[in-house]
Write a protein that holds these residues in place. Structure first.
Motif, PDB file in Angstrom:
ATOM      1  N   ALA A  16       0.806  -1.220   0.000  1.00  0.00           N
ATOM      2  CA  ALA A  16       0.000   0.000   0.000  1.00  0.00           C
ATOM      3  C   ALA A  16       0.843   1.276   0.000  1.00  0.00           C
ATOM      4  O   ALA A  16       0.489   2.251  -0.674  1.00  0.00           O
ATOM      5  CB  ALA A  16      -0.940   0.009   1.201  1.00  0.00           C
ATOM      6  N   LEU A  17       1.935   1.287   0.719  1.00  0.00           N
ATOM      7  CA  LEU A  17       2.751   2.502   0.813  1.00  0.00           C
ATOM      8  C   LEU A  17       3.367   2.898  -0.525  1.00  0.00           C
ATOM      9  O   LEU A  17       3.236   4.056  -0.942  1.00  0.00           O
ATOM     10  CB  LEU A  17       3.813   2.345   1.899  1.00  0.00           C
ATOM     11  N   PRO A  18       4.032   1.992  -1.252  1.00  0.00           N
ATOM     12  CA  PRO A  18       4.546   2.382  -2.573  1.00  0.00           C
ATOM     13  C   PRO A  18       3.438   2.792  -3.547  1.00  0.00           C
ATOM     14  O   PRO A  18       3.614   3.730  -4.328  1.00  0.00           O
ATOM     15  CB  PRO A  18       5.269   1.134  -3.076  1.00  0.00           C
ATOM     16  N   ALA A  19       2.298   2.116  -3.488  1.00  0.00           N
ATOM     17  CA  ALA A  19       1.184   2.483  -4.368  1.00  0.00           C
ATOM     18  C   ALA A  19       0.683   3.890  -4.052  1.00  0.00           C
ATOM     19  O   ALA A  19       0.387   4.675  -4.957  1.00  0.00           O
ATOM     20  CB  ALA A  19       0.050   1.468  -4.235  1.00  0.00           C
ATOM     21  N   ALA A  20       0.622   4.232  -2.773  1.00  0.00           N
ATOM     22  CA  ALA A  20       0.195   5.572  -2.374  1.00  0.00           C
ATOM     23  C   ALA A  20       1.197   6.632  -2.823  1.00  0.00           C
ATOM     24  O   ALA A  20       0.811   7.715  -3.270  1.00  0.00           O
ATOM     25  CB  ALA A  20      -0.010   5.633  -0.864  1.00  0.00           C
ATOM     26  N   LEU A  21       2.485   6.332  -2.725  1.00  0.00           N
ATOM     27  CA  LEU A  21       3.510   7.282  -3.168  1.00  0.00           C
ATOM     28  C   LEU A  21       3.459   7.498  -4.682  1.00  0.00           C
ATOM     29  O   LEU A  21       3.592   8.637  -5.164  1.00  0.00           O
ATOM     30  CB  LEU A  21       4.895   6.796  -2.749  1.00  0.00           C
ATOM     31  N   ILE A  22       3.258   6.438  -5.431  1.00  0.00           N
ATOM     32  CA  ILE A  22       3.135   6.559  -6.894  1.00  0.00           C
ATOM     33  C   ILE A  22       1.902   7.368  -7.251  1.00  0.00           C
ATOM     34  O   ILE A  22       1.945   8.243  -8.117  1.00  0.00           O
ATOM     35  CB  ILE A  22       3.118   5.171  -7.551  1.00  0.00           C
ATOM     36  N   ALA A  59       2.148  10.907  -9.300  1.00  0.00           N
ATOM     37  CA  ALA A  59       1.679  10.906 -10.681  1.00  0.00           C
ATOM     38  C   ALA A  59       0.306  11.535 -10.878  1.00  0.00           C
ATOM     39  O   ALA A  59       0.036  12.101 -11.940  1.00  0.00           O
ATOM     40  CB  ALA A  59       1.651   9.476 -11.208  1.00  0.00           C
ATOM     41  N   PHE A  60      -0.554  11.470  -9.866  1.00  0.00           N
ATOM     42  CA  PHE A  60      -1.935  11.872 -10.080  1.00  0.00           C
ATOM     43  C   PHE A  60      -2.366  13.100  -9.294  1.00  0.00           C
ATOM     44  O   PHE A  60      -3.545  13.456  -9.317  1.00  0.00           O
ATOM     45  CB  PHE A  60      -2.876  10.704  -9.735  1.00  0.00           C
ATOM     46  N   THR A  61      -1.452  13.766  -8.594  1.00  0.00           N
ATOM     47  CA  THR A  61      -1.829  14.977  -7.859  1.00  0.00           C
ATOM     48  C   THR A  61      -0.960  16.156  -8.298  1.00  0.00           C
ATOM     49  O   THR A  61       0.187  15.973  -8.704  1.00  0.00           O
ATOM     50  CB  THR A  61      -1.691  14.792  -6.329  1.00  0.00           C
ATOM     51  N   VAL A  62      -1.529  17.326  -8.194  1.00  0.00           N
ATOM     52  CA  VAL A  62      -0.803  18.552  -8.539  1.00  0.00           C
ATOM     53  C   VAL A  62       0.369  18.749  -7.582  1.00  0.00           C
ATOM     54  O   VAL A  62       1.466  19.122  -8.002  1.00  0.00           O
ATOM     55  CB  VAL A  62      -1.768  19.762  -8.495  1.00  0.00           C
ATOM     56  N   PRO A  78       5.494  24.774 -13.130  1.00  0.00           N
ATOM     57  CA  PRO A  78       4.842  23.516 -13.518  1.00  0.00           C
ATOM     58  C   PRO A  78       3.394  23.497 -13.026  1.00  0.00           C
ATOM     59  O   PRO A  78       3.090  23.967 -11.928  1.00  0.00           O
ATOM     60  CB  PRO A  78       5.677  22.456 -12.806  1.00  0.00           C
ATOM     61  N   ARG A  79       2.500  22.963 -13.857  1.00  0.00           N
ATOM     62  CA  ARG A  79       1.081  22.853 -13.496  1.00  0.00           C
ATOM     63  C   ARG A  79       0.557  21.513 -13.974  1.00  0.00           C
ATOM     64  O   ARG A  79       1.069  20.942 -14.933  1.00  0.00           O
ATOM     65  CB  ARG A  79       0.263  23.959 -14.160  1.00  0.00           C
ATOM     66  N   GLY A  80      -0.472  21.016 -13.330  1.00  0.00           N
ATOM     67  CA  GLY A  80      -1.121  19.779 -13.744  1.00  0.00           C
ATOM     68  C   GLY A  80      -0.555  18.568 -13.042  1.00  0.00           C
ATOM     69  O   GLY A  80       0.049  18.662 -11.980  1.00  0.00           O
ATOM     70  N   ALA A 101       3.005   8.137 -19.561  1.00  0.00           N
ATOM     71  CA  ALA A 101       2.506   6.848 -19.091  1.00  0.00           C
ATOM     72  C   ALA A 101       3.216   6.553 -17.772  1.00  0.00           C
ATOM     73  O   ALA A 101       4.428   6.730 -17.654  1.00  0.00           O
ATOM     74  CB  ALA A 101       2.791   5.765 -20.115  1.00  0.00           C
ATOM     75  N   ILE A 102       2.484   6.120 -16.778  1.00  0.00           N
ATOM     76  CA  ILE A 102       3.037   5.974 -15.438  1.00  0.00           C
ATOM     77  C   ILE A 102       3.813   4.672 -15.261  1.00  0.00           C
ATOM     78  O   ILE A 102       4.883   4.657 -14.661  1.00  0.00           O
ATOM     79  CB  ILE A 102       1.905   6.072 -14.391  1.00  0.00           C
ATOM     80  N   ALA A 103       3.321   3.561 -15.773  1.00  0.00           N
ATOM     81  CA  ALA A 103       3.973   2.261 -15.552  1.00  0.00           C
ATOM     82  C   ALA A 103       5.439   2.239 -15.990  1.00  0.00           C
ATOM     83  O   ALA A 103       6.289   1.731 -15.257  1.00  0.00           O
ATOM     84  CB  ALA A 103       3.190   1.151 -16.237  1.00  0.00           C
ATOM     85  N   PRO A 104       5.810   2.779 -17.155  1.00  0.00           N
ATOM     86  CA  PRO A 104       7.227   2.748 -17.546  1.00  0.00           C
ATOM     87  C   PRO A 104       8.149   3.533 -16.613  1.00  0.00           C
ATOM     88  O   PRO A 104       9.348   3.265 -16.576  1.00  0.00           O
ATOM     89  CB  PRO A 104       7.224   3.364 -18.945  1.00  0.00           C
ATOM     90  N   LEU A 105       7.612   4.469 -15.840  1.00  0.00           N
ATOM     91  CA  LEU A 105       8.451   5.213 -14.894  1.00  0.00           C
ATOM     92  C   LEU A 105       9.057   4.288 -13.844  1.00  0.00           C
ATOM     93  O   LEU A 105      10.138   4.555 -13.325  1.00  0.00           O
ATOM     94  CB  LEU A 105       7.637   6.310 -14.203  1.00  0.00           C
ATOM     95  N   LEU A 106       8.376   3.187 -13.540  1.00  0.00           N
ATOM     96  CA  LEU A 106       8.911   2.232 -12.570  1.00  0.00           C
ATOM     97  C   LEU A 106      10.183   1.570 -13.075  1.00  0.00           C
ATOM     98  O   LEU A 106      10.997   1.103 -12.296  1.00  0.00           O
ATOM     99  CB  LEU A 106       7.858   1.177 -12.244  1.00  0.00           C
ATOM    100  N   TRP A 107      10.359   1.536 -14.402  1.00  0.00           N
ATOM    101  CA  TRP A 107      11.553   0.953 -15.017  1.00  0.00           C
ATOM    102  C   TRP A 107      12.502   2.040 -15.507  1.00  0.00           C
ATOM    103  O   TRP A 107      13.344   1.808 -16.358  1.00  0.00           O
ATOM    104  CB  TRP A 107      11.162   0.030 -16.172  1.00  0.00           C
TER     105      TRP A 107
END
Length: 113
Positions: free
Chosen positions: A19-25, A29-32, A56-58, A88-94
């Motif tokens: 849960a912690l890594p998912a919350a950090l991602i 990625a999804f908050t301003v 930066p915005r968005g 794309a968010i998933a490739p950022l993990l790699w």
């Protein structure tokens, strides 16, 4: 009784480990505020180059806009304005950037002797 406590403790630790890594991602990625945090932690000096990112915005996932990026080096000066894009968010993990769409209003490149 001890086995039950051990099982509960291990289950809670595994849940936190997921849960912690998912919350950090999600935050990054999804908050301003996540984008603001990322930009504020980009080093202003990389080797002999200086980097400045302004306004930066968005969000990374739903679309971001950066007013200006300037890279100053002894051999060149780069300036980019009006940058818009979505990653794309998933490739950022790699450690890979997968840009879904991007636009650039103006680019300035000066090569020095």
């Amino acid at each position: 009784m001890i086995r039950r406590r051990l099982l509960i403790s291990v289950s809670v630790l595994l849940l936190l480990g997921v849960a912690l890594p998912a919350a950090l991602i999600y935050y990054a990625a999804f908050t301003v505020q996540g984008l603001q945090f990322i930009v504020s932690h980009v080093p202003q000096r990389i080797g002999r180059a200086q980097l400045a990112i302004s306004a930066p915005r968005g969000t990374l996932a739903h679309g971001f806009e950066i007013a200006r990026i300037e890279i100053e080096h002894e051999r060149s000066h780069l300036g980019f304005e009006g940058i818009k894009g979505r990653l794309a968010i998933a490739p950022l993990l790699w450690h890979t950037l997968d840009v879904r769409d991007a636009t650039l209003r103006r680019a300035f490149i000066e090569v020095r002797r």
